[in-house]
Design an enzyme around this catalytic site. Structure first.
Site, PDB file in Angstrom:
ATOM      1  N   HIS A 115       0.850  -1.198   0.000  1.00  0.00           N
ATOM      2  CA  HIS A 115       0.000   0.000   0.000  1.00  0.00           C
ATOM      3  C   HIS A 115       0.876   1.235   0.000  1.00  0.00           C
ATOM      4  CE1 HIS A 115       0.796  -1.266   4.129  1.00  0.00           C
ATOM      5  NE2 HIS A 115       0.824   0.022   4.433  1.00  0.00           N
ATOM      6  N   HIS A 137       1.085   5.155   1.150  1.00  0.00           N
ATOM      7  CA  HIS A 137       0.507   6.198   2.000  1.00  0.00           C
ATOM      8  C   HIS A 137       0.542   7.530   1.261  1.00  0.00           C
ATOM      9  CE1 HIS A 137       0.767   4.117   6.026  1.00  0.00           C
ATOM     10  NE2 HIS A 137       1.663   3.395   5.363  1.00  0.00           N
TER      11      HIS A 137
END
Ligand code: 5GP
Ligand code: ZN
Length: 131
Positions: free
Chosen positions: A97, A99
């Site tokens: 992922h 940020h």
């Protein structure tokens, strides 16, 4: 199934910033700064280094678009784009992922400190580049 796969499957609720067939962006539960968002591929890869190049390219295109939208709509002054890779680097969820952390003020709680060099640069370069 990992926690982000459960979010992608809808088993765990999330606040969706963006979704298409391949990518999901959600508000990070911590909200390190207002608008802190996580962008992830729907397909599970443990981390950034496991992702195929072309899929990472497509993911980052979306990250750029979403970051631009967040910075403008939230009236932020900029943002940090961060990918923690590995536990030592602070990765707590093993599903790749990115940020997006909007920045409003240089004195906010987010900080990265780049220390003064204490290593031999030529030796490092040799290690990185030698076959
Ligand atoms: P990492 O430390 O792996 O780079 O980042 C994981 C992030 O996921 C953390 O910032 C944490 O706040 C966020 N997170 C963990 N669990 C959940 C959850 O269930 N929902 C949402 N929206 N974010 C989560
Ligand atoms: Zn997963």
């Amino acid at each position: 199934m990992c926690i982000f796969c459960k979010i992608i499957e809808g088993e765990i609720p999330s606040r969706k910033v963006y979704e298409d067939d391949d990518i999901l962006a959600i508000l990070d539960i911590s909200q390190t700064t207002m608008g802190h968002t996580l962008v992830m591929p729907k397909k599970h890869y443990d981390d950034f280094l496991q992702m195929p190049e072309n899929e990472f390219g497509a993911l980052m295109e979306k990250v750029q678009q979403i970051a631009d939208q967040i910075v403008k709509r939230m009236n932020a002054k900029g943002c940090n784009i961060l990918i923690n890779t590995g536990e030592t680097a602070g990765q707590t969820v093993r599903h790749v992922h990115v940020h997006i952390i909007p920045r409003y003020d240089e004195n906010d709680t987010v900080s990265f400190s780049f220390t003064e060099n204490q290593y031999d640069l030529d030796e490092i370069l040799k290690k990185i580049k030698e076959n």
